[in-house]
Design an enzyme around this catalytic site. Sequence first.
Site, short mmCIF file in Angstrom:
data_model
loop_
_atom_site.label_atom_id
_atom_site.label_comp_id
_atom_site.label_asym_id
_atom_site.label_seq_id
_atom_site.Cartn_x
_atom_site.Cartn_y
_atom_site.Cartn_z
N SER A 146 0.85 -1.20 0.00
CA SER A 146 0.00 0.00 0.00
C SER A 146 0.88 1.24 0.00
CB SER A 146 -0.90 0.03 1.25
OG SER A 146 -1.58 1.27 1.34
N TYR A 160 -1.92 0.21 10.58
CA TYR A 160 -2.11 -0.44 9.27
C TYR A 160 -0.91 -0.14 8.36
CZ TYR A 160 -3.99 -0.98 4.50
OH TYR A 160 -4.18 -1.31 3.18
#
Length: 247
Positions: A146, A160
């Site tokens: 990501s 995260y």
Amino acid sequence: MSDAKGLIIVTGGSRGIGAAICRKLATDGYPVAVNYTTNQDLADIVVAEIVANGGKAVAVGGDVADEADILRLFKEAQAALGPVYGLVNNAGILGGSSRVQDLTAEALARTLAVNVAGTVLCAREAVRAMSTNNGGKGGAIVNMASVASRLGGPGELVHYATTKGAIDTFTMGLAREVAAEGIRVNAVAPGLIDTEMNSPERQARIAPGIPAKRVGTAPEVAEAVSWLVSPAASYVTGTIVTVSGGR
Ligand code: NAP
């Protein structure tokens, strides 16, 4: 479609980016194992679409945070569709939204277990099955990273983002570890993609700051995965392909 194309296991294939990856890889001619945790109905729909279009697919439940489930996933997928050629480590969770000072140990542990341990242990099983050192025929692994790993997710998603930093490092390290064993390991780093992971409010808040001025779509991410697993990327390993509209 080439008969030579082998099974690709896609974790978290029932919804969002994973479902788009399953559909794209099936269109490319690969048999696909569609993994899910809770939404068997959605995984079954993805499988039915693929089969209706002439492809091969099977839905296999299993929590990637559970080692026994991972072993069963690989066993059942290969029993149904033959030896594994590829793994897309797509399953991932946000683990809630909070500042670090408000993060619970339980939320952190679950996010690490799914995003990091799940990815590493699924890759371990793929290497065991695909490495030419073990009698396998080689293959390809794509991890779902990501842009959060370099943006950091301040104010909402630092935990995260931290797990995705681990994915970047794991991709680079494993790629080098198995490059001489017929296995390529790469990652795709999506930016903000229109899935259930991002609420409409979050998408509307962030989209204006994206250079492309829009959120991305799951099929746009699947295109990058399709290329990375394909023979067209035969000399590509240890790379992170960013699909983020410039973010
Ligand atoms: P999503 O829409 O929330 O879908 C998540 C998928 O993962 C579902 O198929 C879900 O299965 C499965 N899953 C969740 N926990 C699992 C577990 N423990 N074991 C097995 N499967 C599990 O998410 P998404 O947006 O498509 O994201 C997919 C990947 O891309 C994730 O790794 C995410 O971090 C990454 N990513 C997403 C974005 C974005 O903007 N959306 C950006 C960058 C990176 P069920 O349907 O059974 O719950």
